[in-house]
Design a protein around this motif. Structure first.
Motif, PDB file in Angstrom:
ATOM      1  N   TYR A  77     -54.108  -6.846 -30.205  1.00 13.08           N
ATOM      2  CA  TYR A  77     -54.033  -7.943 -31.182  1.00 13.08           C
ATOM      3  C   TYR A  77     -53.036  -9.022 -30.779  1.00 13.08           C
ATOM      4  N   SER A  78     -52.642  -9.019 -29.524  1.00 13.31           N
ATOM      5  CA  SER A  78     -51.673 -10.005 -29.039  1.00 13.31           C
ATOM      6  C   SER A  78     -52.327 -11.374 -28.886  1.00 13.31           C
ATOM      7  N   GLU A  79     -51.506 -12.388 -29.015  1.00 11.01           N
ATOM      8  CA  GLU A  79     -51.905 -13.750 -28.692  1.00 11.01           C
ATOM      9  C   GLU A  79     -51.479 -13.994 -27.245  1.00 11.01           C
ATOM     10  N   PHE A  80     -52.199 -14.871 -26.551  1.00 12.24           N
ATOM     11  CA  PHE A  80     -51.915 -15.133 -25.141  1.00 12.24           C
ATOM     12  C   PHE A  80     -51.588 -16.602 -24.925  1.00 12.24           C
ATOM     13  N   HIS A  81     -50.670 -16.826 -24.009  1.00 15.86           N
ATOM     14  CA  HIS A  81     -50.349 -18.188 -23.579  1.00 15.86           C
ATOM     15  C   HIS A  81     -50.356 -18.184 -22.056  1.00 15.86           C
ATOM     16  N   PHE A  82     -51.133 -19.078 -21.475  1.00 15.83           N
ATOM     17  CA  PHE A  82     -51.224 -19.187 -20.023  1.00 15.83           C
ATOM     18  C   PHE A  82     -50.579 -20.497 -19.589  1.00 15.83           C
ATOM     19  N   CYS A  83     -49.696 -20.421 -18.601  1.00 16.17           N
ATOM     20  CA  CYS A  83     -49.057 -21.640 -18.109  1.00 16.17           C
ATOM     21  C   CYS A  83     -49.082 -21.652 -16.586  1.00 16.17           C
ATOM     22  N   ASP A  84     -48.980 -22.849 -16.025  1.00 14.91           N
ATOM     23  CA  ASP A  84     -49.082 -23.016 -14.577  1.00 14.91           C
ATOM     24  C   ASP A  84     -47.808 -22.658 -13.817  1.00 14.91           C
ATOM     25  N   ALA A  85     -46.687 -22.629 -14.493  1.00  9.59           N
ATOM     26  CA  ALA A  85     -45.418 -22.344 -13.814  1.00  9.59           C
ATOM     27  C   ALA A  85     -45.405 -20.913 -13.271  1.00  9.59           C
ATOM     28  N   TYR A  86     -44.890 -20.767 -12.064  1.00  5.67           N
ATOM     29  CA  TYR A  86     -44.683 -19.426 -11.512  1.00  5.67           C
ATOM     30  C   TYR A  86     -43.424 -18.834 -12.143  1.00  5.67           C
ATOM     31  N   TRP A  87     -43.347 -17.507 -12.201  1.00  5.86           N
ATOM     32  CA  TRP A  87     -42.241 -16.858 -12.908  1.00  5.86           C
ATOM     33  C   TRP A  87     -40.862 -17.356 -12.465  1.00  5.86           C
ATOM     34  N   PRO A  88     -40.569 -17.437 -11.190  1.00  6.13           N
ATOM     35  CA  PRO A  88     -39.206 -17.885 -10.852  1.00  6.13           C
ATOM     36  C   PRO A  88     -38.908 -19.309 -11.348  1.00  6.13           C
ATOM     37  N   SER A  89     -39.952 -20.109 -11.513  1.00 12.76           N
ATOM     38  CA  SER A  89     -39.763 -21.495 -11.946  1.00 12.76           C
ATOM     39  C   SER A  89     -40.002 -21.673 -13.437  1.00 12.76           C
ATOM     40  N   ARG A  91     -39.347 -22.261 -17.011  1.00 21.18           N
ATOM     41  CA  ARG A  91     -38.177 -22.905 -17.601  1.00 21.18           C
ATOM     42  C   ARG A  91     -38.127 -22.689 -19.113  1.00 21.18           C
ATOM     43  N   LYS A  92     -37.014 -23.067 -19.672  1.00 20.73           N
ATOM     44  CA  LYS A  92     -36.844 -22.987 -21.120  1.00 20.73           C
ATOM     45  C   LYS A  92     -37.921 -23.808 -21.826  1.00 20.73           C
ATOM     46  N   ILE A  93     -38.258 -24.976 -21.287  1.00 14.16           N
ATOM     47  CA  ILE A  93     -39.277 -25.829 -21.906  1.00 14.16           C
ATOM     48  C   ILE A  93     -40.643 -25.140 -21.888  1.00 14.16           C
ATOM     49  N   ASP A  94     -40.941 -24.380 -20.842  1.00 13.35           N
ATOM     50  CA  ASP A  94     -42.196 -23.626 -20.781  1.00 13.35           C
ATOM     51  C   ASP A  94     -42.235 -22.566 -21.873  1.00 13.35           C
ATOM     52  N   PHE A  95     -41.092 -21.916 -22.063  1.00 11.59           N
ATOM     53  CA  PHE A  95     -40.984 -20.906 -23.113  1.00 11.59           C
ATOM     54  C   PHE A  95     -41.158 -21.537 -24.497  1.00 11.59           C
ATOM     55  N   LEU A  96     -40.509 -22.660 -24.722  1.00 11.69           N
ATOM     56  CA  LEU A  96     -40.621 -23.339 -26.015  1.00 11.69           C
ATOM     57  C   LEU A  96     -42.047 -23.806 -26.285  1.00 11.69           C
ATOM     58  N   ARG A  97     -42.753 -24.237 -25.255  1.00  6.93           N
ATOM     59  CA  ARG A  97     -44.166 -24.620 -25.414  1.00  6.93           C
ATOM     60  C   ARG A  97     -45.012 -23.410 -25.820  1.00  6.93           C
ATOM     61  N   ALA A  98     -44.729 -22.282 -25.216  1.00  9.10           N
ATOM     62  CA  ALA A  98     -45.465 -21.061 -25.564  1.00  9.10           C
ATOM     63  C   ALA A  98     -45.211 -20.675 -27.016  1.00  9.10           C
ATOM     64  N   ILE A  99     -43.961 -20.761 -27.441  1.00 13.45           N
ATOM     65  CA  ILE A  99     -43.607 -20.430 -28.825  1.00 13.45           C
ATOM     66  C   ILE A  99     -44.283 -21.407 -29.793  1.00 13.45           C
ATOM     67  N   ARG A 100     -44.259 -22.690 -29.477  1.00 12.86           N
ATOM     68  CA  ARG A 100     -44.902 -23.690 -30.341  1.00 12.86           C
ATOM     69  C   ARG A 100     -46.412 -23.424 -30.448  1.00 12.86           C
ATOM     70  N   SER A 101     -47.025 -23.122 -29.349  1.00 14.11           N
ATOM     71  CA  SER A 101     -48.457 -22.801 -29.346  1.00 14.11           C
ATOM     72  C   SER A 101     -48.734 -21.580 -30.216  1.00 14.11           C
ATOM     73  N   TYR A 102     -47.894 -20.579 -30.096  1.00 16.82           N
ATOM     74  CA  TYR A 102     -48.036 -19.354 -30.894  1.00 16.82           C
ATOM     75  C   TYR A 102     -47.880 -19.651 -32.387  1.00 16.82           C
ATOM     76  N   GLN A 103     -46.915 -20.477 -32.736  1.00 17.69           N
ATOM     77  CA  GLN A 103     -46.659 -20.797 -34.135  1.00 17.69           C
ATOM     78  C   GLN A 103     -47.827 -21.541 -34.798  1.00 17.69           C
ATOM     79  N   GLN A 104     -48.633 -22.207 -34.006  1.00 14.94           N
ATOM     80  CA  GLN A 104     -49.742 -22.997 -34.541  1.00 14.94           C
ATOM     81  C   GLN A 104     -51.016 -22.172 -34.726  1.00 14.94           C
ATOM     82  N   ARG A 105     -50.974 -20.943 -34.372  1.00 10.56           N
ATOM     83  CA  ARG A 105     -52.168 -20.089 -34.440  1.00 10.56           C
ATOM     84  C   ARG A 105     -52.253 -19.358 -35.769  1.00 10.56           C
ATOM     85  N   GLY A 106     -53.460 -19.089 -36.188  1.00  4.16           N
ATOM     86  CA  GLY A 106     -53.689 -18.261 -37.366  1.00  4.16           C
ATOM     87  C   GLY A 106     -54.085 -16.865 -36.912  1.00  4.16           C
TER      88      GLY A 106
END
Length: 111
Positions: A77-89, A91-106
């Protein structure tokens, strides 16, 4: 937070079933009892993540749009977020985008 390194979801499920069967055999359970007692809740107790809540959000880095076997059982039942950044790169902004995307889901949890 769970981070998987050298982890395989299929192997985790095999290990859980093997542990369940081994424990059942050592108790002397019959094959009928073993099958009857086998439920998702029963098997959950033998997973690597027992006593950890299932993930609400799984962030997949590197531009791949697949799970690659990550937490197959737990991600039902997990929600998924896919981003182009590789793990070592990643960033905090990538994380915040994932959280924002998650918050907008029902979330429906399979319903």
């Amino acid at each position: 937070m769970n981070v998987g390194v050298g982890y395989g979801g299929r192997q985790e499920i095999i290990d859980a079933v093997a542990s369940y069967l081994s424990e059942s055999f050592s108790r002397g359970d019959t094959s009928e009892e073993i099958v009857q007692k086998l439920t998702p809740d029963t098997l959950d107790k033998y997973l690597y993540t027992y006593d950890c809540p299932d993930p609400d959000l799984i962030i997949r880095t590197s531009g791949e749009v697949r799970l690659s076997g990550f937490m197959l059982w737990q991600s039902v039942y997990s929600e998924f977020h896919f981003c182009d950044a590789y793990w070592p790169s990643f960033r905090k902004i990538d994380f915040l985008r994932a959280i924002r995307s998650y918050q907008q889901r029902g979330r429906r949890f399979g319903k």
